[in-house]
Design a protein around this motif. Structure first.
Motif, PDB file in Angstrom:
ATOM      1  N   ARG A 798      54.313  37.191  32.602  1.00 44.59           N
ATOM      2  CA  ARG A 798      55.528  36.703  33.253  1.00 44.59           C
ATOM      3  C   ARG A 798      55.225  36.174  34.658  1.00 44.59           C
ATOM      4  O   ARG A 798      55.726  35.115  35.069  1.00 44.59           O
ATOM      5  CB  ARG A 798      56.574  37.810  33.315  1.00 44.59           C
ATOM      6  N   VAL A 799      54.401  36.917  35.383  1.00 44.70           N
ATOM      7  CA  VAL A 799      54.011  36.495  36.727  1.00 44.70           C
ATOM      8  C   VAL A 799      53.240  35.183  36.664  1.00 44.70           C
ATOM      9  O   VAL A 799      53.494  34.240  37.442  1.00 44.70           O
ATOM     10  CB  VAL A 799      53.182  37.595  37.412  1.00 44.70           C
ATOM     11  N   MET A 800      52.304  35.106  35.744  1.00 41.91           N
ATOM     12  CA  MET A 800      51.496  33.894  35.615  1.00 41.91           C
ATOM     13  C   MET A 800      52.328  32.685  35.206  1.00 41.91           C
ATOM     14  O   MET A 800      52.121  31.568  35.706  1.00 41.91           O
ATOM     15  CB  MET A 800      50.392  34.131  34.582  1.00 41.91           C
ATOM     16  N   ALA A 827      41.031  34.582  38.525  1.00 43.22           N
ATOM     17  CA  ALA A 827      42.148  34.867  37.626  1.00 43.22           C
ATOM     18  C   ALA A 827      42.884  33.592  37.248  1.00 43.22           C
ATOM     19  O   ALA A 827      43.249  33.387  36.083  1.00 43.22           O
ATOM     20  CB  ALA A 827      43.106  35.866  38.275  1.00 43.22           C
ATOM     21  N   LEU A 828      43.116  32.717  38.213  1.00 43.56           N
ATOM     22  CA  LEU A 828      43.775  31.446  37.927  1.00 43.56           C
ATOM     23  C   LEU A 828      42.904  30.552  37.045  1.00 43.56           C
ATOM     24  O   LEU A 828      43.406  29.841  36.171  1.00 43.56           O
ATOM     25  CB  LEU A 828      44.108  30.719  39.232  1.00 43.56           C
ATOM     26  N   LYS A 829      41.605  30.619  37.262  1.00 45.74           N
ATOM     27  CA  LYS A 829      40.680  29.751  36.535  1.00 45.74           C
ATOM     28  C   LYS A 829      40.475  30.207  35.102  1.00 45.74           C
ATOM     29  O   LYS A 829      40.389  29.389  34.177  1.00 45.74           O
ATOM     30  CB  LYS A 829      39.330  29.742  37.258  1.00 45.74           C
ATOM     31  N   ARG A 830      40.418  31.521  34.881  1.00 47.98           N
ATOM     32  CA  ARG A 830      40.051  32.018  33.555  1.00 47.98           C
ATOM     33  C   ARG A 830      41.156  32.836  32.905  1.00 47.98           C
ATOM     34  O   ARG A 830      41.537  32.573  31.761  1.00 47.98           O
ATOM     35  CB  ARG A 830      38.774  32.846  33.645  1.00 47.98           C
ATOM     36  N   ASP A 831      41.684  33.850  33.595  1.00 53.19           N
ATOM     37  CA  ASP A 831      42.651  34.744  32.957  1.00 53.19           C
ATOM     38  C   ASP A 831      43.958  34.036  32.621  1.00 53.19           C
ATOM     39  O   ASP A 831      44.551  34.283  31.562  1.00 53.19           O
ATOM     40  CB  ASP A 831      42.940  35.945  33.862  1.00 53.19           C
ATOM     41  N   VAL A 832      44.439  33.185  33.519  1.00 53.03           N
ATOM     42  CA  VAL A 832      45.722  32.523  33.287  1.00 53.03           C
ATOM     43  C   VAL A 832      45.701  31.678  32.011  1.00 53.03           C
ATOM     44  O   VAL A 832      46.564  31.841  31.142  1.00 53.03           O
ATOM     45  CB  VAL A 832      46.141  31.694  34.527  1.00 53.03           C
ATOM     46  N   PRO A 833      44.732  30.772  31.824  1.00 52.55           N
ATOM     47  CA  PRO A 833      44.755  30.000  30.572  1.00 52.55           C
ATOM     48  C   PRO A 833      44.474  30.840  29.334  1.00 52.55           C
ATOM     49  O   PRO A 833      45.013  30.557  28.260  1.00 52.55           O
ATOM     50  CB  PRO A 833      43.667  28.943  30.790  1.00 52.55           C
TER      51      PRO A 833
END
Length: 994
Positions: A798-800, A827-833
């Motif tokens: 939800r946050v992402m 986190a933005l580069k790998r975890d988010v997608p």
């Protein structure tokens, strides 16, 4: 094709009680534990879920053990063997667990020598020998010997984690076997314990009791020696004609060393017996001198057969190494770790590394140049060069050494497996063999990734077998039978250094006569009459397609995972099975890299990336771990994982344990109360936003008894000082001077920077503007990292999703996104997608840069920073290392003109929430002791250093270590603070006076 027990041994190991559902309450393990408690007090014995990692090695096989014992002495080993003999339970000796043939796993008790019996006992420099325990890692011996200009000759690619005991078991060789041959050649004596608990010494003259005063042992050893002498006397012609024909003939037993002309050399005869005849507890080994100079040639060919054709000519030049590999390994390395991970290779689609050595650098270089000219004149080589740069040499050798892992998971997502990875022929026959072998692969519609010790005629190949289906297993069996016949037709051997194990034991009858098979059986029977030592290997072998670790099980209870695992065909199950047991995660800091900090701190297999991956694989199978996602054994195995992500880049197959742990924690605690720290630390972005409203009184409150009470209630250690919260006004003030009407980048103000060090946001904005990258700040957003690391993935999504929606639309949606905090950038580069799985998430991820990356890729060509210090101690954040490895702060600082950059390579130990959690404080500090603390101490001893640490966790750990050292004033600055054009001049800048 497998021969039965009558034709091979005349006996079988005692049958085991049943296991699995419906097994008896006492399957022998409880009785064994009671016996060992009385006879080997203090020795750790693991049972149940803690043995999951030991069901596997680096092979295709899985055999769950009853128990794992960690002996500390030969007496402990004897106690285990006596107890197991009394109960009829088999015993398997294990070192680093890197066997690719399945000879380090067994159904009874596994003896792990790497935990305690791992010392270099003595080095006699005058005699050139060393005495070591069986569990010592090869690199530790080489480091100790290197202080005296000596080394141990054989050097397998697994040198950073394989043990001497394992090398002795397999008769291992390595990259420089052209010069140094096999392990057996370097063995002076072996200290062994026999299956019936007798402590003995095997040397060049035979076998003797370790204690001459022990009458019973003396008599038993004499009987054993007489029996073996008679066996050899009865089979002289057979042994002379079938054994020792080519340099790499490892398959079977090396009975030729027992011939009269070789002096009944029992030490070398026991090398390569794979723990089936006796348990080696220590060895005396011969060392070799290290050459003062060496040169490396990298030779490119259009084809591996062309490369093999040149090997006989190269061998005329007395090289130390002639190693080969094909293009698949190089392509995989570049795709996984960046194009600059392989530097120095000439053109071609197959390569040879040729190493020459000597006493003088100039002479060696001249000889290498002459060899290069000779090979050019022969016309097969496409390209070649002398590799002068030490950095390029290390890069090239790492590609070769990681070959087995890199070949396991290829660019197209396909998987390849060992099983026929170790055949060898005479070097002069190598080209013809490779030509026929590739035709055999094509005939079976299989693909093989080739690499190996071409100078010794030994070829490693991983093949895309289908072991998951009945048809695929049958096809693999047919291929292996034909491959065995092929290598025998070429005068070769099934195994050239890995041993026969479970992979090739059944095929020995293709290579040897019935009489030789019976001789092998008689040799084992003399040492191990009840067949308890490593059953199913070499003698009375298991079928080559039995006990395969069939993968692809469903996710427990069918629940979908939240991470998408886009690079793995079978989702979480496919991701977990990436681990094929290579064991690079078991290396210590001297091997380089960051993986695996918890294993480096504890030395426990269960705390390694491999151990955790195996626990997850067992959970997915549901056989030894029956409670799926709810498993406490798996939870405990994952507990000390710092979620550093280093394994995602250091592991040759790209295991990402941080992601697997996050998914497991999400599923494990779904619908249940979580640990207190998951709430207090996992929700930090939310609570810190509230704290910013009342920062000053809250900070005063947290420094007193109330703070300690809140820390205890939140599961946070009271041994650390809680960082002070910044007020909302602080961030506005820090960014006031950086506003611009025409930004060319977005500055993502992450939760850590906003809450604890807003000055870094201001410094980052000023540095970007100074470098020609004016930015606009984006505040009030979060990457979701703390919820990911605590496994609260529903909240994280939800946050992402909110963050992606803000960054992917509207003004500036095409601009690069610069993130000062490396963990949030990762986190933005790998975890988010990978958690959202949307095109919008992938678009945002593609725009993300660390400050280092932005200054490397986007800065104006004529930008130059303010004056910089003469030396910097750098702590690179693990997530930056793992996710942005091709854009490293060290390289940037060097390029910007810092003369001396010392990097404390390794995890700082704090690792976000991990080091703040009460139960993890000790491990956190043990990890800091591996690299960071020693570097800080050394730097402080030379004066107050400039320490750069972009990660908030790293900087916080450095502050804590400074407090523990009495307050030396060592403070870490962010790279932005170092480069800030508005920062005051530093006393240690060039030209300044201290």
């Amino acid at each position: 094709m497998s021969a039965g027990p009558d034709s091979l041994t005349g006996h079988e190991a005692a049958p085991l009680p049943p296991r699995g559902p419906g097994a008896s309450a006492d399957d022998g393990t409880e009785a064994l534990s009671r016996l060992l408690a009385g006879t080997a007090p203090g020795m750790r014995v693991d049972t149940g879920g803690r043995t999951a990692a030991y069901a596997y090695d680096a092979s295709n096989y899985r055999v769950p053990p009853r128990a794992v014992a960690f002996p500390r002495s030969a007496a402990d080993v004897a106690a285990v063997l006596n107890a197991c003999r009394e109960l009829g339970i088999p015993v398997t000796a294990r070192g680093g667990g890197t066997s690719m043939a399945g000879n380090a796993i067994g159904p009874g008790v596994v003896l792990d020598f790497s935990r305690h019996m791992n010392r270099v006992l003595d080095i006699d420099t005058a005699a050139g020998i060393a005495k070591v325990e069986a569990g010592v890692v090869l690199d530790e011996l080489r480091t100790a010997a290197g202080k005296h200009g000596l080394t141990f000759g054989p050097d397998p690619s697994s040198h950073s984690r394989c043990t001497l005991g394992g090398m002795i078991g397999n008769d291992a060789c390595g990259n420089r076997s052209v010069r140094h041959g096999r392990t057996g050649r370097h063995i002076e004596s072996l200290e062994i314990v026999t299956a019936d608990g007798v402590h003995a010494i095997a040397d060049h003259g035979g076998l003797r009791a370790a204690d001459p005063a022990d009458t019973a042992s003396v008599e038993r050893v004499a009987e054993l020696a007489d029996e073996v002498r008679q066996l050899v006397a009865d089979q002289l012609a057979l042994i002379r004609t079938e054994l020792g024909r080519i340099p790499r003939q490892v398959s079977g037993y090396q009975l030729q060393h027992l011939l009269p002309e070789h002096g009944f050399d029992m030490a070398r005869a026991l090398v390569g017996t794979e723990g089936t005849c006796a348990v080696v507890v220590a060895a005396t080994v011969r060392l070799v001198a290290t050459a003062p100079a060496s040169a490396l040639l990298a030779l490119g060919y259009d084809d591996v057969v062309d490369a093999a054709e040149d090997v006989p000519e190269i061998l005329r030049w007395s090289p130390t190494a002639v190693e080969g590999m094909d293009e698949a390994i190089v392509a995989t390395m570049r795709a996984r770790r960046g194009t600059d991970s392989v530097t120095g290779l000439p053109g071609g689609r197959a390569w040879l590394y040729v190493e020459l050595d000597g006493d003088e650098e100039e002479l060696v270089t001249a000889r290498a140049a002459e060899l290069l000219d000779t090979l050019k004149a022969r016309g097969r080589m496409a390209d070649g060069r002398l590799v002068a740069s030490p950095g390029e040499r290390r890069s090239l050798w790492r590609v070769r050494e990681d070959g087995a892992g890199l070949a396991a998971r290829l660019l197209d997502g396909g998987e390849s497996w060992p099983g026929w990875e170790d055949a060898a022929v005479a070097p002069e026959d190598l080209a013809d063999y490779l030509r026929d072998f590739r035709a055999l692969l094509a005939a079976h519609e299989l693909t093989g990734v080739l690499y190996g010790h071409f100078g010794a005629g030994c070829v490693h190949v991983r093949v895309d077998f289908d072991f998951a289906t009945d048809a695929g297993r049958a096809a693999a069996r047919r291929f292996l039978q034909e491959a065995a016949a092929l290598v025998v037709r070429h005068g070769g051997t099934l195994s050239g250094e890995h041993g026969d194990g479970r992979a090739r034991g059944e095929l020995l009858e293709v290579m040897y006569s019935d009489r030789m098979i019976r001789a092998f059986a008689a040799f084992k029977r003399a040492f191990d009459p009840e067949g308890l030592l490593n059953p199913g290997v070499i003698v009375a072998p298991a079928a080559l397609d039995a006990d395969l670790a069939l993968h692809g099980p469903p996710v427990p209870d069918g629940r979908p995972t939240l991470f998408t695992f886009p690079h793995d065909e079978n989702g979480f199950a496919g991701a977990a099975r990436r681990c094929v047991g290579i064991g690079r995660c078991r290396s210590d800091a001297s091997a380089g890299g960051v993986m695996c900090p918890s294993y480096r701190a504890t030395g426990d297999e269960n705390d390694s990336t491999r151990g955790r991956a195996r626990a997850l694989q067992e959970m997915l199978r549901g056989e030894t771990v029956h409670d799926g996602w709810r498993s406490t054994d798996v939870r405990d195995a994952l507990d000390l994982c710092l979620s550093c992500k280093a394994c995602s880049t250091d592991c040759p197959v790209g295991v990402d344990m941080a992601t697997y742990k996050a998914e497991f924690l999400h599923q494990h605690y779904r619908g249940r109360i979580r640990p207190r720290s998951h709430y207090s630390l996992g929700w930090l972005p939310f609570t810190s936003a509230l704290a910013a409203r009342v920062a000053r009184p809250l900070n005063a409150l947290l420094r007193g008894p109330v703070g300690r009470l809140l820390a205890r209630a939140g599961g946070v250690t009271r041994k650390r000082t809680i960082p002070a919260f910044a007020s909302r006004r602080s961030l506005r003030s820090a960014l006031r001077t950086s506003a611009t009407d025409e930004p060319t980048a977005l500055l993502f103000v992450d939760s850590f920077t906003r809450a604890f060090r807003p000055q870094v946001a201001g410094a980052t904005a000023r540095v970007l503007a100074d470098a020609g990258i004016p930015s606009a700040a984006r505040d009030g957003l979060c990457c979701g990292l703390t919820w990911v690391s605590t496994g609260q993935l529903s909240v994280a999504r939800r946050v992402m999703a909110r963050t992606v929606a803000r960054l992917d639309g509207g003004p500036g949606s095409e601009l690069p996104i610069v993130v000062a905090e490396p963990s949030c950038a990762a986190a933005l580069k790998r975890d988010v997608p990978e958690l959202l799985g949307t095109e919008a998430a992938r678009r945002v991820a593609a725009r993300v840069h660390t400050l280092t990356g932005a200054l490397t890729d986007l800065a104006a060509p004529d930008w130059s920073p303010p004056p910089l210090p003469e030396s910097v101690l750098l702590q690179t954040h693990c997530h930056e290392y793992a996710t942005f490895g091709s854009r490293r702060p060290r390289d940037l600082l060097t390029r910007l003109g810092v003369p001396e950059v010392t990097e404390a390579e390794g995890c700082c130990g704090l690792a976000g929430n991990f080091g703040f959690e009460e139960q993890h404080y000790g491990t956190s500090m043990a990890v800091a002791d591996l690299s960071l603390r020693p570097h800080l101490d050394a730097a402080a001893a030379g004066g107050r250093p400039t320490v750069v640490a972009d990660g908030f966790s790293c900087a916080t750990q450095i502050d804590h270590l400074d407090q523990l050292a009495g307050g030396r004033g060592t403070r870490a600055v962010h790279l932005a603070e170092l480069l800030d054009p508005a920062a005051p001049a530093r006393a240690d800048q060039p030209g300044d006076t201290p």
